[in-house]
Design a protein around this motif. Structure first.
Motif, short mmCIF file in Angstrom:
data_model
loop_
_atom_site.label_atom_id
_atom_site.label_comp_id
_atom_site.label_asym_id
_atom_site.label_seq_id
_atom_site.Cartn_x
_atom_site.Cartn_y
_atom_site.Cartn_z
N ALA A 76 35.48 -17.03 12.20
CA ALA A 76 36.81 -16.46 12.37
C ALA A 76 37.84 -17.58 12.48
N ALA A 77 39.10 -17.18 12.32
CA ALA A 77 40.21 -18.13 12.44
C ALA A 77 41.42 -17.41 12.99
N ILE A 78 42.27 -18.16 13.65
CA ILE A 78 43.55 -17.62 14.08
C ILE A 78 44.50 -17.69 12.88
N VAL A 79 45.15 -16.57 12.59
CA VAL A 79 46.07 -16.50 11.45
C VAL A 79 47.51 -16.66 11.92
N ASP A 80 48.43 -16.68 10.98
CA ASP A 80 49.83 -16.99 11.24
C ASP A 80 50.47 -16.16 12.35
N ASP A 81 50.10 -14.89 12.47
CA ASP A 81 50.72 -14.04 13.49
C ASP A 81 50.05 -14.15 14.86
N GLY A 82 49.07 -15.05 14.99
CA GLY A 82 48.38 -15.25 16.26
C GLY A 82 47.14 -14.41 16.43
N GLY A 83 46.89 -13.50 15.49
CA GLY A 83 45.68 -12.68 15.54
C GLY A 83 44.47 -13.45 15.08
N VAL A 84 43.31 -12.83 15.25
CA VAL A 84 42.04 -13.42 14.83
C VAL A 84 41.56 -12.66 13.61
N GLU A 85 41.14 -13.40 12.59
CA GLU A 85 40.60 -12.80 11.39
C GLU A 85 39.14 -13.18 11.27
N PHE A 111 35.93 -13.34 9.02
CA PHE A 111 35.77 -13.33 7.57
C PHE A 111 34.36 -13.58 7.07
N TYR A 112 33.42 -13.94 7.95
CA TYR A 112 32.07 -14.24 7.45
C TYR A 112 31.06 -13.99 8.55
N LEU A 113 29.81 -13.76 8.15
CA LEU A 113 28.74 -13.43 9.08
C LEU A 113 27.42 -14.01 8.59
N ASP A 160 40.32 -25.19 10.99
CA ASP A 160 40.84 -23.99 11.66
C ASP A 160 39.78 -22.91 11.88
N VAL A 161 38.59 -23.10 11.35
CA VAL A 161 37.53 -22.10 11.46
C VAL A 161 36.71 -22.35 12.72
N ARG A 162 36.44 -21.26 13.45
CA ARG A 162 35.60 -21.35 14.64
C ARG A 162 34.46 -20.34 14.49
N VAL A 163 33.35 -20.59 15.20
CA VAL A 163 32.15 -19.77 15.07
C VAL A 163 31.75 -19.22 16.44
N LEU A 164 31.52 -17.92 16.48
CA LEU A 164 30.95 -17.27 17.65
C LEU A 164 29.46 -17.14 17.37
N ILE A 165 28.64 -17.78 18.17
CA ILE A 165 27.19 -17.77 17.99
C ILE A 165 26.57 -17.07 19.20
N GLY A 166 25.66 -16.16 18.93
CA GLY A 166 25.02 -15.46 20.03
C GLY A 166 23.88 -14.60 19.57
N SER A 167 23.32 -13.88 20.51
CA SER A 167 22.28 -12.90 20.18
C SER A 167 22.90 -11.52 20.30
N GLY A 168 22.38 -10.62 19.53
CA GLY A 168 22.89 -9.26 19.54
C GLY A 168 21.91 -8.30 20.14
N MET A 169 22.31 -7.05 20.17
CA MET A 169 21.41 -5.99 20.63
C MET A 169 20.40 -5.63 19.55
N THR A 203 34.02 -19.55 21.21
CA THR A 203 33.67 -20.06 19.89
C THR A 203 33.59 -21.58 19.89
N THR A 204 32.97 -22.09 18.85
CA THR A 204 32.91 -23.54 18.66
C THR A 204 33.52 -23.89 17.31
N PRO A 205 34.07 -25.09 17.17
CA PRO A 205 34.63 -25.49 15.88
C PRO A 205 33.55 -25.50 14.80
N SER A 206 33.95 -25.16 13.61
CA SER A 206 33.05 -25.14 12.46
C SER A 206 33.20 -26.43 11.66
N ASP A 207 32.15 -26.81 10.98
CA ASP A 207 32.20 -27.95 10.08
C ASP A 207 32.88 -27.60 8.75
N LEU A 208 33.08 -26.29 8.50
CA LEU A 208 33.64 -25.84 7.23
C LEU A 208 35.09 -26.27 7.03
N GLU A 209 35.92 -25.93 7.99
CA GLU A 209 37.34 -26.23 7.94
C GLU A 209 37.83 -26.41 9.37
#
Length: 96
Positions: free
Chosen positions: A80-89, A91-93, A62-71, A54-60
């Motif tokens: 997505a962002a890492i949340v308090d428990d260390g998981g990834v959330e 939240f947008y597409l 803590d927000v990172r963006v996965l950019i790619g092509s799909g099938m 991922t790359t850092p987002s300009d939004l906030e």
């Protein structure tokens, strides 16, 4: 380190805004197609390689963006962002 990945309701609402419930007659994907064929790879990538994939987002800071092509879609951006428990959330597409 493998992270737990969760998807928020905001993501699903956005997906429903972007893709129809049913596949179109010309073969354009539905929201279900996206969930079945694109999301497993997205989740695996974020679970195993969040920082490098991922790359850092300009939004906030803590927000990172996965950019790619799909099938099924030529271009996608998953926010997505890492949340308090260390998981990834996820939240947008954006898709093109």
């Amino acid at each position: 380190m493998r992270r737990e990945v969760r998807v928020t309701q905001q993501f699903f609402d956005r997906l429903d805004d972007l893709l129809p419930q049913q596949r179109s007659p010309n073969g354009s994907p539905s929201a279900t197609d996206f969930l079945l064929h694109e999301m497993p790879n997205i989740i695996e990538t974020l679970a195993t390689n969040f920082e490098m994939a991922t790359t850092p987002s300009d939004l906030e800071p803590d927000v990172r963006v996965l950019i790619g092509s799909g099938m099924l879609v030529p271009l996608l951006a998953v926010y997505a962002a890492i949340v308090d428990d260390g998981g990834v959330e996820i939240f947008y597409l954006d898709i093109a």
